[in-house]
Motif scaffolding. Structure first.
Motif, PDB file in Angstrom:
ATOM      1  N   GLU A  22      12.580   0.594  18.427  1.00  0.00           N
ATOM      2  CA  GLU A  22      11.571  -0.170  17.684  1.00  0.00           C
ATOM      3  C   GLU A  22      12.137  -1.525  17.246  1.00  0.00           C
ATOM      4  O   GLU A  22      11.453  -2.556  17.364  1.00  0.00           O
ATOM      5  N   GLN A  23      13.372  -1.530  16.725  1.00  0.00           N
ATOM      6  CA  GLN A  23      14.011  -2.787  16.315  1.00  0.00           C
ATOM      7  C   GLN A  23      14.098  -3.762  17.493  1.00  0.00           C
ATOM      8  O   GLN A  23      13.770  -4.944  17.357  1.00  0.00           O
ATOM      9  N   ARG A  30      10.740  -5.255  18.328  1.00  0.00           N
ATOM     10  CA  ARG A  30      10.277  -6.238  17.333  1.00  0.00           C
ATOM     11  C   ARG A  30      10.943  -7.597  17.565  1.00  0.00           C
ATOM     12  O   ARG A  30      10.276  -8.636  17.543  1.00  0.00           O
ATOM     13  N   THR A  48       9.631  -9.213  20.755  1.00  0.00           N
ATOM     14  CA  THR A  48       8.301  -9.796  20.526  1.00  0.00           C
ATOM     15  C   THR A  48       8.431 -11.136  19.798  1.00  0.00           C
ATOM     16  O   THR A  48       7.787 -12.121  20.172  1.00  0.00           O
ATOM     17  N   TRP A  49       9.281 -11.177  18.771  1.00  0.00           N
ATOM     18  CA  TRP A  49       9.493 -12.429  18.042  1.00  0.00           C
ATOM     19  C   TRP A  49      10.028 -13.508  18.981  1.00  0.00           C
ATOM     20  O   TRP A  49       9.553 -14.651  18.957  1.00  0.00           O
ATOM     21  N   SER A 105      11.069  -9.086  11.622  1.00  0.00           N
ATOM     22  CA  SER A 105      10.396  -9.726  12.750  1.00  0.00           C
ATOM     23  C   SER A 105       8.952  -9.324  12.862  1.00  0.00           C
ATOM     24  O   SER A 105       8.489  -8.402  12.286  1.00  0.00           O
TER      25      SER A 105
END
Length: 164
Positions: free
Chosen positions: A42-43, A46, A49-50, A164
């Motif tokens: 998940e990290q 994120r 995506t950022w 993020s």
């Protein structure tokens, strides 16, 4: 890039260097085979995506050969090179040599480890290596530019995986 103003023309050469520490990984042995946890996946997504929304377009992506760094880099959905020189025992100097900082131009994203990423961040900002910490999953973005004869290093962003 050439900028023209009413008073003068300046030439600015720039390089971006992004330091991304691998996301959270499970404990275990051998160290090189540690995989990301569900939270780490998940990290990584994120931050990826950022980067897609805010980061430099088409960076050259370089990753340590460990499983956790390759999984983190894979979140980008783009090709990346695996370099043994970026492994857990890498020094700040090894990272700089792999990227061509500050003269290569363009953008380079390293997916790597502590303590080398923290030591490199300290070197870029203060001129000296120091035991700084880059949190798991976090991204630090630096730019180097020449303005006339003056070299400048700029901290553009620090993004924690939770922010993020």
């Amino acid at each position: 890039m050439v900028k023209v103003s009413a008073s003068r023309t300046t030439t600015e050469k720039r390089m971006d260097l992004l330091l991304w520490r691998h996301a959270e990984a499970a404990d275990g042995e051998p160290d090189h085979e540690r995989a990301l946890t569900a939270h780490g996946i998940e990290q990584a997504h994120r931050i990826a995506t950022w980067l897609g929304e805010h980061g430099p377009k088409y960076p050259r992506v370089l990753a340590s050969p460990t499983r956790r760094t390759r999984q983190t880099a894979s979140a980008l959905g783009a090709d990346f090179a695996v370099l043994p020189a970026l492994g857990p025992a890498a020094s700040a100097t090894d990272l700089l040599a792999a990227t061509g900082w500050p003269n290569a131009g363009g953008a380079v994203l390293i997916v790597g480890h502590q303590p080398s990423l923290g030591r490199l961040a300290a070197l870029l900002l203060s001129g000296k290596e120091a035991p700084w910490t880059v949190k798991k999953g976090a991204l630090w973005w630096f730019s180097h530019r020449m303005r006339g004869n003056q070299a400048q290093t700029i901290l553009r962003a620090v993004i924690g995986a939770e922010l993020s």
